[in-house]
Design a protein around this motif. Sequence first.
Motif, PDB file in Angstrom:
ATOM      1  N   LYS A 136      11.238 -34.664 -21.094  1.00 33.47           N
ATOM      2  CA  LYS A 136      10.820 -34.818 -19.695  1.00 33.47           C
ATOM      3  C   LYS A 136      10.653 -33.429 -19.072  1.00 33.47           C
ATOM      4  CE  LYS A 136      11.595 -39.114 -20.607  1.00 33.47           C
ATOM      5  NZ  LYS A 136      12.384 -40.015 -19.771  1.00 33.47           N
ATOM      6  N   LYS A 137      10.230 -33.378 -17.804  1.00 32.82           N
ATOM      7  CA  LYS A 137      10.161 -32.094 -17.114  1.00 32.82           C
ATOM      8  C   LYS A 137      11.530 -31.422 -17.214  1.00 32.82           C
ATOM      9  CE  LYS A 137       8.577 -33.458 -13.047  1.00 32.82           C
ATOM     10  NZ  LYS A 137       8.000 -34.804 -13.234  1.00 32.82           N
ATOM     11  N   THR A 138      11.540 -30.167 -17.625  1.00 36.82           N
ATOM     12  CA  THR A 138      12.813 -29.470 -17.849  1.00 36.82           C
ATOM     13  C   THR A 138      12.815 -28.114 -17.169  1.00 36.82           C
ATOM     14  OG1 THR A 138      13.073 -30.569 -19.998  1.00 36.82           O
ATOM     15  CG2 THR A 138      14.409 -28.604 -19.606  1.00 36.82           C
ATOM     16  N   THR A 139      13.861 -27.877 -16.411  1.00 40.63           N
ATOM     17  CA  THR A 139      14.056 -26.601 -15.721  1.00 40.63           C
ATOM     18  C   THR A 139      15.416 -26.048 -16.113  1.00 40.63           C
ATOM     19  OG1 THR A 139      12.849 -27.535 -13.846  1.00 40.63           O
ATOM     20  CG2 THR A 139      14.006 -25.458 -13.477  1.00 40.63           C
ATOM     21  N   ILE A 140      15.457 -24.776 -16.436  1.00 39.75           N
ATOM     22  CA  ILE A 140      16.717 -24.112 -16.757  1.00 39.75           C
ATOM     23  C   ILE A 140      17.008 -23.102 -15.664  1.00 39.75           C
ATOM     24  CG2 ILE A 140      17.893 -22.571 -18.373  1.00 39.75           C
ATOM     25  CD1 ILE A 140      16.234 -23.958 -20.599  1.00 39.75           C
ATOM     26  N   VAL A 141      18.178 -23.241 -15.049  1.00 44.62           N
ATOM     27  CA  VAL A 141      18.578 -22.362 -13.949  1.00 44.62           C
ATOM     28  C   VAL A 141      19.706 -21.459 -14.438  1.00 44.62           C
ATOM     29  CG1 VAL A 141      19.440 -22.258 -11.586  1.00 44.62           C
ATOM     30  CG2 VAL A 141      17.941 -24.127 -12.267  1.00 44.62           C
ATOM     31  N   ARG A 142      19.432 -20.173 -14.502  1.00 41.96           N
ATOM     32  CA  ARG A 142      20.414 -19.192 -14.958  1.00 41.96           C
ATOM     33  C   ARG A 142      21.203 -18.670 -13.758  1.00 41.96           C
ATOM     34  NH1 ARG A 142      16.338 -15.966 -19.163  1.00 41.96           N
ATOM     35  NH2 ARG A 142      16.479 -17.523 -20.861  1.00 41.96           N
ATOM     36  N   PHE A 143      22.469 -19.082 -13.682  1.00 38.97           N
ATOM     37  CA  PHE A 143      23.318 -18.719 -12.551  1.00 38.97           C
ATOM     38  C   PHE A 143      23.779 -17.262 -12.638  1.00 38.97           C
ATOM     39  CE2 PHE A 143      25.412 -23.080 -11.402  1.00 38.97           C
ATOM     40  CZ  PHE A 143      24.166 -23.660 -11.315  1.00 38.97           C
ATOM     41  N   GLY A 144      23.797 -16.611 -11.463  1.00 41.04           N
ATOM     42  CA  GLY A 144      24.605 -15.418 -11.305  1.00 41.04           C
ATOM     43  C   GLY A 144      25.986 -15.847 -10.816  1.00 41.04           C
ATOM     44  N   VAL A 145      26.762 -14.899 -10.306  1.00 36.97           N
ATOM     45  CA  VAL A 145      28.068 -15.220  -9.723  1.00 36.97           C
ATOM     46  C   VAL A 145      27.818 -15.969  -8.414  1.00 36.97           C
ATOM     47  CG1 VAL A 145      30.196 -14.270  -8.761  1.00 36.97           C
ATOM     48  CG2 VAL A 145      29.140 -13.204 -10.770  1.00 36.97           C
ATOM     49  N   VAL A 146      28.345 -17.174  -8.304  1.00 42.91           N
ATOM     50  CA  VAL A 146      28.080 -18.016  -7.139  1.00 42.91           C
ATOM     51  C   VAL A 146      29.144 -17.770  -6.072  1.00 42.91           C
ATOM     52  CG1 VAL A 146      27.717 -20.358  -6.308  1.00 42.91           C
ATOM     53  CG2 VAL A 146      27.071 -19.762  -8.655  1.00 42.91           C
ATOM     54  N   LEU A 147      28.693 -17.409  -4.873  1.00 42.36           N
ATOM     55  CA  LEU A 147      29.598 -17.114  -3.760  1.00 42.36           C
ATOM     56  C   LEU A 147      29.541 -18.234  -2.730  1.00 42.36           C
ATOM     57  CD1 LEU A 147      28.799 -13.331  -3.119  1.00 42.36           C
ATOM     58  CD2 LEU A 147      30.487 -14.321  -4.687  1.00 42.36           C
ATOM     59  N   GLY A 148      30.694 -18.722  -2.322  1.00 45.44           N
ATOM     60  CA  GLY A 148      30.742 -19.764  -1.312  1.00 45.44           C
ATOM     61  C   GLY A 148      32.168 -20.067  -0.914  1.00 45.44           C
ATOM     62  N   ARG A 149      32.301 -20.966   0.046  1.00 44.59           N
ATOM     63  CA  ARG A 149      33.611 -21.371   0.539  1.00 44.59           C
ATOM     64  C   ARG A 149      34.152 -22.522  -0.314  1.00 44.59           C
ATOM     65  NH1 ARG A 149      35.726 -20.969   5.710  1.00 44.59           N
ATOM     66  NH2 ARG A 149      33.692 -20.357   6.527  1.00 44.59           N
ATOM     67  N   GLY A 150      35.435 -22.451  -0.644  1.00 45.62           N
ATOM     68  CA  GLY A 150      36.072 -23.583  -1.301  1.00 45.62           C
ATOM     69  C   GLY A 150      36.028 -23.574  -2.811  1.00 45.62           C
ATOM     70  N   GLY A 151      35.674 -22.448  -3.420  1.00 50.03           N
ATOM     71  CA  GLY A 151      35.656 -22.397  -4.876  1.00 50.03           C
ATOM     72  C   GLY A 151      34.910 -21.183  -5.373  1.00 50.03           C
ATOM     73  N   GLY A 152      34.779 -21.097  -6.684  1.00 50.29           N
ATOM     74  CA  GLY A 152      34.032 -20.006  -7.278  1.00 50.29           C
ATOM     75  C   GLY A 152      34.791 -18.692  -7.287  1.00 50.29           C
ATOM     76  N   ALA A 153      34.057 -17.628  -7.642  1.00 52.64           N
ATOM     77  CA  ALA A 153      34.667 -16.316  -7.834  1.00 52.64           C
ATOM     78  C   ALA A 153      35.289 -15.764  -6.549  1.00 52.64           C
ATOM     79  CB  ALA A 153      33.610 -15.345  -8.350  1.00 52.64           C
ATOM     80  N   LEU A 154      34.614 -15.960  -5.426  1.00 56.00           N
ATOM     81  CA  LEU A 154      35.102 -15.392  -4.173  1.00 56.00           C
ATOM     82  C   LEU A 154      36.466 -15.955  -3.792  1.00 56.00           C
ATOM     83  CD1 LEU A 154      34.409 -13.454  -1.862  1.00 56.00           C
ATOM     84  CD2 LEU A 154      33.326 -15.383  -0.684  1.00 56.00           C
ATOM     85  N   GLU A 155      36.659 -17.236  -4.026  1.00 56.40           N
ATOM     86  CA  GLU A 155      37.922 -17.876  -3.675  1.00 56.40           C
ATOM     87  C   GLU A 155      39.090 -17.236  -4.421  1.00 56.40           C
ATOM     88  OE1 GLU A 155      39.612 -20.958  -1.213  1.00 56.40           O
ATOM     89  OE2 GLU A 155      37.621 -20.046  -1.353  1.00 56.40           O
ATOM     90  N   LYS A 156      38.825 -16.771  -5.652  1.00 54.67           N
ATOM     91  CA  LYS A 156      39.875 -16.132  -6.444  1.00 54.67           C
ATOM     92  C   LYS A 156      40.147 -14.706  -5.984  1.00 54.67           C
ATOM     93  CE  LYS A 156      38.833 -18.930 -10.516  1.00 54.67           C
ATOM     94  NZ  LYS A 156      38.381 -18.942 -11.930  1.00 54.67           N
ATOM     95  N   MET A 157      39.152 -14.066  -5.408  1.00 49.59           N
ATOM     96  CA  MET A 157      39.309 -12.684  -4.956  1.00 49.59           C
ATOM     97  C   MET A 157      40.006 -12.573  -3.601  1.00 49.59           C
ATOM     98  SD  MET A 157      35.486 -11.225  -5.652  1.00 49.59           S
ATOM     99  CE  MET A 157      34.527 -11.701  -7.084  1.00 49.59           C
ATOM    100  N   LEU A 158      39.786 -13.554  -2.736  1.00 49.18           N
ATOM    101  CA  LEU A 158      40.170 -13.418  -1.338  1.00 49.18           C
ATOM    102  C   LEU A 158      41.655 -13.165  -1.086  1.00 49.18           C
ATOM    103  CD1 LEU A 158      37.870 -15.995   0.471  1.00 49.18           C
ATOM    104  CD2 LEU A 158      37.819 -13.497   0.642  1.00 49.18           C
ATOM    105  N   PRO A 159      42.583 -13.841  -1.786  1.00 48.91           N
ATOM    106  CA  PRO A 159      43.997 -13.603  -1.459  1.00 48.91           C
ATOM    107  C   PRO A 159      44.397 -12.135  -1.514  1.00 48.91           C
ATOM    108  CG  PRO A 159      43.799 -15.547  -2.825  1.00 48.91           C
ATOM    109  CD  PRO A 159      42.439 -14.916  -2.785  1.00 48.91           C
TER     110      PRO A 159
END
Length: 272
Positions: free
Chosen positions: A131-154
């Motif tokens: 079927k139609k196929t798209t591949i999305v290559r993530f960088g470091v995802v920044l946001g509230r409530g999870g991800g890398a930033l949540e681990k850095m903030l404390p």
Amino acid sequence: MKIAMTGASGFVANALKKRFPDVVVIERSDDLNTIVQKLKGVYAVFNLAGAPIAAKWDEAYKKVLWSSRIETTKKLVEAINQSEVEHLISTSAVGIYPSNVPSDERSEKLGEDFLAHLAIAWEGEARKCTKKTTIVRFGVVLGRGGGALEKMLPAFRIGLGGIIGNGAMVMSWVDIDDLVSIYAFVLEHQLEGIFNATSPQPLTNFRFTTMLGKVLRRPTFFPVPAFIIKMLFGEGATVLLDSKEAYPKALLEKGFVFEYGDLEHSLRKILA
């Protein structure tokens, strides 16, 4: 629009579910027939399955990283090919690129370490979709409530944040809201192929650290030596120490506009 989703409990998935609330959850334990049944009436599948990369890697955990991505995607694609699903959007990562080399989707040179081989194999299974196929290559995802930033903030909030190693490694990142908009953009325009989900403005760990300290109004005097990262994460330290400079050339050429392409704008929104 009904969406089916693997990895539905994760940070990115939770953000996507706010934009796409009609979601069918596919569990890693589901067998092929169960997945085929769940895909009835589904327009698109978001493949987000995969054990966390930011962890200590030993040989056993590397097998978990592999099976949670490769085997899960293989089974998912087999089910999609038997269904009436029209579009697969499958995850990958900018770890596919070599370190210290500016890259975009047309770059022919790929990395040679475990993370790159993992991404190459992951994408290879997704490409077996008919079927139609798209591949999305993530960088470091920044946001509230999870991800890398949540681990850095404390640490940063109490003034103990600092650069990692010499701070020279380049970080390709994306704001979670822009990432969700990328999925919507791909579906709206029925795009296929490979897209880097990264801000057009990658930056060094030093610049990232300085900006985060500025937004939080905290000092950033305490560098974390590279050998400490290696002790904590083993081979997985490459995720934090390697320099990945990836640009979203394909998205920009298609007309996608990043709302939070500037790090300060993104951080002030997230931390407001």
